[in-house]
Write an enzyme that holds these catalytic residues in place. Structure first.
Site, mmCIF file in Angstrom:
data_model
loop_
_atom_site.group_PDB
_atom_site.id
_atom_site.type_symbol
_atom_site.label_atom_id
_atom_site.label_comp_id
_atom_site.label_asym_id
_atom_site.label_seq_id
_atom_site.Cartn_x
_atom_site.Cartn_y
_atom_site.Cartn_z
ATOM 1 N N HIS A 22 2.627 13.231 -3.666
ATOM 2 C CA HIS A 22 2.979 11.958 -4.532
ATOM 3 C C HIS A 22 4.212 11.556 -4.297
ATOM 4 O O HIS A 22 5.138 12.643 -3.968
ATOM 5 C CB HIS A 22 3.619 12.706 -6.037
ATOM 6 C CG HIS A 22 4.141 11.680 -7.222
ATOM 7 N ND1 HIS A 22 5.298 12.382 -7.724
ATOM 8 C CD2 HIS A 22 4.138 10.575 -6.820
ATOM 9 C CE1 HIS A 22 5.789 10.419 -8.907
ATOM 10 N NE2 HIS A 22 5.024 10.235 -7.816
ATOM 11 N N ASP A 69 2.052 4.895 -6.704
ATOM 12 C CA ASP A 69 3.171 5.673 -7.672
ATOM 13 C C ASP A 69 4.736 4.417 -8.121
ATOM 14 O O ASP A 69 4.481 3.091 -7.910
ATOM 15 C CB ASP A 69 4.923 6.142 -6.257
ATOM 16 C CG ASP A 69 5.391 6.633 -7.100
ATOM 17 O OD1 ASP A 69 5.759 7.095 -8.145
ATOM 18 O OD2 ASP A 69 5.462 7.862 -5.997
ATOM 19 N N TYR A 118 10.167 -0.831 10.825
ATOM 20 C CA TYR A 118 9.337 -0.015 11.831
ATOM 21 C C TYR A 118 10.516 1.488 11.481
ATOM 22 O O TYR A 118 9.753 2.826 11.577
ATOM 23 C CB TYR A 118 10.686 -0.440 12.817
ATOM 24 C CG TYR A 118 8.936 -1.727 13.695
ATOM 25 C CD1 TYR A 118 7.889 -1.514 13.775
ATOM 26 C CD2 TYR A 118 10.194 -2.637 14.687
ATOM 27 C CE1 TYR A 118 7.585 -2.623 13.936
ATOM 28 C CE2 TYR A 118 9.222 -3.600 15.208
ATOM 29 C CZ TYR A 118 7.821 -2.854 15.151
ATOM 30 O OH TYR A 118 6.899 -4.191 15.438
#
Length: 151
Positions: A22, A69, A118
């Site tokens: 998670h 999530d 990035y």
């Protein structure tokens, strides 16, 4: 072949998805993203591949087994277009459709500046390269939880 699993989910990708916990994040990237060099800096440390398909199609496979999530507002993110952060190209519209379908409701993606993307990617659990050739076909998804079944 396995029953009820999208055939795009190869053994390496399934291993990573199962290993993630998670809050762990994964990157789905296009063919122009520096996938190998970024992947070497992730928790998994190597590049995974779902070749010859678009980023949205790869996401459909991934989201068929991985929940997003629900505890955070940025569980789905897209790379912003340089100089035009509010523009949503077709590849990102298609990704939005796949996310909404997987979650059964509209689930807005947040946008992340290219250079910040990035840096976020380096901290991900893994990077999954696709055959996506359209620009800005790069996304970050955060793994959620599957609640226990009621007894």
């Amino acid at each position: 072949m396995l029953k009820n699993l999208d055939p795009l989910l190869n053994a390496d990708v399934l291993y990573a998805l199962k290993s993630m916990g998670h809050g762990d994040r994964l990157v789905i990237c296009d063919t122009n993203f520096p996938g190998d060099s970024i992947a070497r800096q992730t928790r998994l440390g190597r590049l995974l591949r779902i070749d010859n398909v678009s980023a949205p199609r790869a996401a459909k496979a991934i989201l068929s087994v991985m929940p997003l999530d629900t505890f955070i507002d940025d569980a789905a993110a897209r790379m912003e277009i340089v100089g035009s952060p509010d523009e949503i190209p077709d590849v990102q519209k298609e990704m939005q459709t796949e996310i909404d379908a997987a979650e059964g409701k509209h689930w807005p993606m947040v946008s992340i500046d290219r250079m910040a993307f990035y840096e976020h990617a380096k901290n991900a659990y893994c990077v999954i390269a696709t055959g996506e050739r359209r620009f800005y076909g790069c996304f970050i998804l955060t793994k959620g939880v599957i609640p226990p079944e009621a007894v």
